[in-house]
Design a protein around this motif. Sequence first.
Motif, PDB file in Angstrom:
ATOM      1  N   THR A   3       0.848  -1.187   0.000  1.00  0.00           N
ATOM      2  CA  THR A   3       0.000   0.000   0.000  1.00  0.00           C
ATOM      3  C   THR A   3       0.887   1.241   0.000  1.00  0.00           C
ATOM      4  O   THR A   3       2.117   1.138   0.073  1.00  0.00           O
ATOM      5  CB  THR A   3      -0.930   0.016   1.235  1.00  0.00           C
ATOM      6  N   ASN A   4       0.263   2.414  -0.034  1.00  0.00           N
ATOM      7  CA  ASN A   4       1.016   3.659  -0.122  1.00  0.00           C
ATOM      8  C   ASN A   4       2.012   3.845   1.014  1.00  0.00           C
ATOM      9  O   ASN A   4       3.021   4.490   0.837  1.00  0.00           O
ATOM     10  CB  ASN A   4       0.070   4.865  -0.159  1.00  0.00           C
ATOM     11  N   LEU A  40       6.405 -11.076  -4.931  1.00  0.00           N
ATOM     12  CA  LEU A  40       6.564 -10.083  -3.880  1.00  0.00           C
ATOM     13  C   LEU A  40       5.261  -9.319  -3.656  1.00  0.00           C
ATOM     14  O   LEU A  40       4.872  -9.044  -2.528  1.00  0.00           O
ATOM     15  CB  LEU A  40       7.702  -9.123  -4.244  1.00  0.00           C
ATOM     16  N   ASP A  41       4.569  -9.017  -4.752  1.00  0.00           N
ATOM     17  CA  ASP A  41       3.291  -8.304  -4.660  1.00  0.00           C
ATOM     18  C   ASP A  41       2.516  -8.537  -5.947  1.00  0.00           C
ATOM     19  O   ASP A  41       3.102  -8.640  -7.029  1.00  0.00           O
ATOM     20  CB  ASP A  41       3.522  -6.798  -4.462  1.00  0.00           C
ATOM     21  N   ALA A  42       1.202  -8.644  -5.817  1.00  0.00           N
ATOM     22  CA  ALA A  42       0.341  -8.831  -6.996  1.00  0.00           C
ATOM     23  C   ALA A  42      -0.995  -8.159  -6.758  1.00  0.00           C
ATOM     24  O   ALA A  42      -1.469  -8.073  -5.629  1.00  0.00           O
ATOM     25  CB  ALA A  42       0.144 -10.314  -7.282  1.00  0.00           C
ATOM     26  N   GLY A  43      -1.557  -7.687  -7.827  1.00  0.00           N
ATOM     27  CA  GLY A  43      -2.877  -7.068  -7.796  1.00  0.00           C
ATOM     28  C   GLY A  43      -3.468  -7.139  -9.185  1.00  0.00           C
ATOM     29  O   GLY A  43      -2.859  -7.707 -10.102  1.00  0.00           O
ATOM     30  N   PRO A  44      -4.639  -6.559  -9.396  1.00  0.00           N
ATOM     31  CA  PRO A  44      -5.277  -6.651 -10.709  1.00  0.00           C
ATOM     32  C   PRO A  44      -4.513  -5.932 -11.820  1.00  0.00           C
ATOM     33  O   PRO A  44      -4.689  -6.239 -12.990  1.00  0.00           O
ATOM     34  CB  PRO A  44      -6.644  -6.010 -10.489  1.00  0.00           C
ATOM     35  N   ALA A 113      14.485 -10.418 -11.664  1.00  0.00           N
ATOM     36  CA  ALA A 113      13.428  -9.650 -11.015  1.00  0.00           C
ATOM     37  C   ALA A 113      12.490  -9.251 -12.148  1.00  0.00           C
ATOM     38  O   ALA A 113      12.928  -8.979 -13.264  1.00  0.00           O
ATOM     39  CB  ALA A 113      14.004  -8.401 -10.349  1.00  0.00           C
ATOM     40  N   TYR A 114      11.185  -9.284 -11.887  1.00  0.00           N
ATOM     41  CA  TYR A 114      10.241  -8.983 -12.956  1.00  0.00           C
ATOM     42  C   TYR A 114       9.075  -8.135 -12.467  1.00  0.00           C
ATOM     43  O   TYR A 114       8.733  -8.129 -11.289  1.00  0.00           O
ATOM     44  CB  TYR A 114       9.697 -10.279 -13.576  1.00  0.00           C
ATOM     45  N   THR A 115       8.495  -7.429 -13.405  1.00  0.00           N
ATOM     46  CA  THR A 115       7.234  -6.719 -13.212  1.00  0.00           C
ATOM     47  C   THR A 115       6.367  -7.038 -14.420  1.00  0.00           C
ATOM     48  O   THR A 115       6.807  -6.869 -15.560  1.00  0.00           O
ATOM     49  CB  THR A 115       7.435  -5.193 -13.126  1.00  0.00           C
ATOM     50  N   ILE A 116       5.169  -7.534 -14.162  1.00  0.00           N
ATOM     51  CA  ILE A 116       4.204  -7.853 -15.224  1.00  0.00           C
ATOM     52  C   ILE A 116       3.038  -6.886 -15.081  1.00  0.00           C
ATOM     53  O   ILE A 116       2.517  -6.669 -13.982  1.00  0.00           O
ATOM     54  CB  ILE A 116       3.708  -9.309 -15.096  1.00  0.00           C
ATOM     55  N   VAL A 117       2.619  -6.316 -16.225  1.00  0.00           N
ATOM     56  CA  VAL A 117       1.483  -5.416 -16.263  1.00  0.00           C
ATOM     57  C   VAL A 117       0.509  -5.917 -17.312  1.00  0.00           C
ATOM     58  O   VAL A 117       0.850  -5.979 -18.507  1.00  0.00           O
ATOM     59  CB  VAL A 117       1.921  -3.973 -16.606  1.00  0.00           C
ATOM     60  N   PRO A 118      -0.700  -6.321 -16.892  1.00  0.00           N
ATOM     61  CA  PRO A 118      -1.695  -6.754 -17.879  1.00  0.00           C
ATOM     62  C   PRO A 118      -2.048  -5.595 -18.813  1.00  0.00           C
ATOM     63  O   PRO A 118      -2.099  -4.430 -18.393  1.00  0.00           O
ATOM     64  CB  PRO A 118      -2.907  -7.150 -17.027  1.00  0.00           C
ATOM     65  N   THR A 119      -2.276  -5.920 -20.084  1.00  0.00           N
ATOM     66  CA  THR A 119      -2.604  -4.877 -21.062  1.00  0.00           C
ATOM     67  C   THR A 119      -4.099  -4.812 -21.355  1.00  0.00           C
ATOM     68  O   THR A 119      -4.549  -3.873 -21.998  1.00  0.00           O
ATOM     69  CB  THR A 119      -1.857  -5.119 -22.383  1.00  0.00           C
TER      70      THR A 119
END
Length: 121
Positions: A3-4, A40-44, A113-119
């Motif tokens: 969170t923030n 590490l963290d996931a969300g929609p 290390a990765y970051t995935i962003v749904p399109t």
Amino acid sequence: MITNDTLAHVNVADLDWPEAVEIAADRISEGAPVARTFVLDAGPRHEVGYWRITPGRFTTVHSGYLEFIQILSGRGALIHANGERTELRPGVACAMGDGWNGEWLVEEELTKAYTIVPTGA
């Protein structure tokens, strides 16, 4: 979820990696690679974490998401469908857009290390 007002932190060397998952046999052209993923963290709208893969060669298709990676350890290459080759070693970072496809060639156990962003595509 981060969170923030939170800070998520880990020491990759001390991670308690989950059980290994085999890469689907129909994707493999060399070896018997298995992967471990520490989220590490996931969300929609995102997923952030670490991924470790053993040596081998296998196909991949990015569909419905884009991914940014940074190699932390190991050695290998991403081989694009058009034949272009991107060498992977510690410090190398790259972004793969929605629709990118090619192969992973893992020569030495690799951690990213990765970051995935749904399109939404």
